[in-house]
Design a protein around this motif. Structure first.
Motif, PDB file in Angstrom:
ATOM      1  N   SER A 338       0.849  -1.185   0.000  1.00  0.00           N
ATOM      2  CA  SER A 338       0.000   0.000   0.000  1.00  0.00           C
ATOM      3  C   SER A 338       0.885   1.236   0.000  1.00  0.00           C
ATOM      4  O   SER A 338       1.801   1.344   0.820  1.00  0.00           O
ATOM      5  CB  SER A 338      -0.914   0.002   1.228  1.00  0.00           C
ATOM      6  OG  SER A 338      -1.668  -1.212   1.296  1.00  0.00           O
ATOM      7  N   LEU A 339       0.603   2.167  -0.916  1.00  0.00           N
ATOM      8  CA  LEU A 339       1.498   3.288  -1.178  1.00  0.00           C
ATOM      9  C   LEU A 339       0.827   4.608  -0.854  1.00  0.00           C
ATOM     10  O   LEU A 339      -0.318   4.853  -1.241  1.00  0.00           O
ATOM     11  CB  LEU A 339       1.905   3.260  -2.653  1.00  0.00           C
ATOM     12  CG  LEU A 339       2.999   4.205  -3.135  1.00  0.00           C
ATOM     13  CD1 LEU A 339       4.346   3.823  -2.535  1.00  0.00           C
ATOM     14  CD2 LEU A 339       3.069   4.187  -4.660  1.00  0.00           C
ATOM     15  N   GLY A 340       1.540   5.467  -0.145  1.00  0.00           N
ATOM     16  CA  GLY A 340       1.053   6.808   0.173  1.00  0.00           C
ATOM     17  C   GLY A 340       1.985   7.859  -0.386  1.00  0.00           C
ATOM     18  O   GLY A 340       3.213   7.734  -0.289  1.00  0.00           O
ATOM     19  N   HIS A 341       1.435   8.921  -0.980  1.00  0.00           N
ATOM     20  CA  HIS A 341       2.229   9.978  -1.604  1.00  0.00           C
ATOM     21  C   HIS A 341       2.234  11.200  -0.700  1.00  0.00           C
ATOM     22  O   HIS A 341       1.193  11.783  -0.415  1.00  0.00           O
ATOM     23  CB  HIS A 341       1.658  10.323  -2.981  1.00  0.00           C
ATOM     24  CG  HIS A 341       1.313   9.116  -3.788  1.00  0.00           C
ATOM     25  ND1 HIS A 341       2.267   8.239  -4.253  1.00  0.00           N
ATOM     26  CD2 HIS A 341       0.118   8.608  -4.175  1.00  0.00           C
ATOM     27  CE1 HIS A 341       1.680   7.267  -4.893  1.00  0.00           C
ATOM     28  NE2 HIS A 341       0.373   7.453  -4.861  1.00  0.00           N
ATOM     29  N   VAL A 342       3.394  11.570  -0.243  1.00  0.00           N
ATOM     30  CA  VAL A 342       3.541  12.630   0.753  1.00  0.00           C
ATOM     31  C   VAL A 342       3.961  13.920   0.069  1.00  0.00           C
ATOM     32  O   VAL A 342       4.866  13.929  -0.780  1.00  0.00           O
ATOM     33  CB  VAL A 342       4.590  12.233   1.815  1.00  0.00           C
ATOM     34  CG1 VAL A 342       4.721  13.324   2.863  1.00  0.00           C
ATOM     35  CG2 VAL A 342       4.197  10.906   2.452  1.00  0.00           C
ATOM     36  N   ASN A 343       3.306  15.010   0.427  1.00  0.00           N
ATOM     37  CA  ASN A 343       3.668  16.339  -0.111  1.00  0.00           C
ATOM     38  C   ASN A 343       3.702  16.347  -1.636  1.00  0.00           C
ATOM     39  O   ASN A 343       4.627  16.881  -2.254  1.00  0.00           O
ATOM     40  CB  ASN A 343       5.028  16.788   0.440  1.00  0.00           C
ATOM     41  CG  ASN A 343       5.027  16.899   1.952  1.00  0.00           C
ATOM     42  OD1 ASN A 343       4.044  17.339   2.540  1.00  0.00           O
ATOM     43  ND2 ASN A 343       6.110  16.510   2.581  1.00  0.00           N
TER      44      ASN A 343
END
Length: 362
Positions: A338-343
């Protein structure tokens, strides 16, 4: 605070744990999930060993705890730890047509755990929301990722989008049809050539990304966790500890970590708990053919048989490998990447996780 009482979320915060007593308490809590068959002393010894590796030293591993705002870290009430989580700093690359290749920091998230008597109160969700804020404030971080064992929904609604979660299971007795692979000589990967191989792999990953963005649309974004030798060494420290201290296989030594032929290679680690040799990184160079692929898979089967493991498992393989092996690619409902994109303003559907393989797991 008693186990039966609840706290308003405004009265709770997430803090970094530095105290060995607090960190050890998080291990004591989560042992029921990740070490139920181990006595406390052995479990603590394993966690201390893993935390002392080059992969985790120098603040690359951080432990976070969700606690009441009245919690005193200098004189802690350890039963007030509502939930806990670990983060690992990993090198990464983000690639797009507009920006080219950009070296970034990525954050791997692991060991999300809340004691049973604190569940059902939204504490784990709150912890992950607060962790997102912490990660967003870390310098140079562009994305984070985790592996969900609770399905795709929980973390998906908190910002970590589920990605491809498939695998091939190769029985060690499975006969790989084809000619020539038995006669092909492969070189084993050991301490002596691991760093050189990983350096070459990291270089070819960059070459691959450059080729991909040349033909991709302007909105397409590729992310990858950069291969590094310290990660592979961490996997093998974990396997060796299990072999020597849990399964008491003192007569066996793990000395070979993969096999290579030309520019193609396979890296593996021994999961004695789940009776499998798992492939942590697989690369088949375009200049090599089916016989090389067969030889590398057969070398993994041979290693698995040495340890009486019944199967070899590879995550998110190409369909061509499944066809070659005459095996099915199946959906995996645990350890969902599971991938999260920060800023960033990336559109989730336009982001591809390159080399979404086991080496990123920790």
């Amino acid at each position: 605070m008693t186990a039966a009482s609840s706290l308003a979320h405004d009265d709770i915060h997430l803090i970094r744990a530095y105290s060995p007593d607090i960190i050890q308490q998080t291990w004591s809590n989560n042992r029921v999930e990740w070490g139920p068959s181990l006595d406390e002393e052995t479990y603590f010894a394993r966690e201390r060993m893993l935390a002392s590796q080059e992969f985790t030293r120098d603040n690359k591993l951080q432990v976070w705890v969700l606690v009441p705002k009245t919690f005193d870290s200098a004189n802690p009430q350890l039963d007030q730890i509502l939930s806990a989580v670990e983060t690992f700093e990993r090198p990464g690359i983000v690639a797009s047509k507009d920006q080219g290749l950009k070296d970034v920091l990525s954050i791997s998230i692991a060991s999300v755990f809340a004691p049973a008597h604190y569940r059902g109160r939204g504490y784990a969700s709150l912890m992950m929301k607060l962790l997102w804020k912490e990660i967003s404030n870390m310098k140079g971080v562009s994305f984070s990722f985790l592996y969900s064992d609770v399905g795709p929904t929980f973390y998906g609604r908190l910002g970590w989008t589920p990605k491809r979660s498939e695998e091939i299971v190769i029985p060690t007795a499975h006969n790989i049809q084809g000619s020539g692979s038995a006669a092909m000589t492969v070189e084993m990967v050991t301490d002596f050539n691991l760093s050189e191989l990983i350096a070459a792999d990291a270089k070819q990953v960059r070459t691959q990304l450059k080729a991909q963005i040349e033909t991709a649309s302007s909105s397409k974004v590729f992310v990858v966790v950069t291969p590094e030798p310290t990660c592979v060494l961490w996997f093998h420290a974990r396997a060796r500890f299990a072999a020597q201290n849990i399964f008491k296989l003192e007569q066996h030594q793990i000395t070979e970590w993969g096999a290579k032929h030309g520019k193609s290679f396979v890296l593996w680690s021994h999961d004695l708990y789940k009776d499998q040799l798992f492939i942590i990184r697989w690369h088949l160079d375009p200049s090599d053919g089916d016989e090389t692929a067969r030889a590398l898979v057969e070398s993994a089967q041979t290693e698995a048989r040495k340890w009486n493991l019944s199967k070899v498992v590879i995550w998110n393989p190409d369909q061509s490998l499944a066809d070659l092996l005459r095996l099915e690619i199946k959906y995996r409902d645990s350890s969902i990447p599971s991938l999260g994109h920060v800023n960033s303003t990336f559109e989730t559907d336009n982001v591809e996780w390159v080399h979404n393989e086991k080496y990123s797991w920790c």
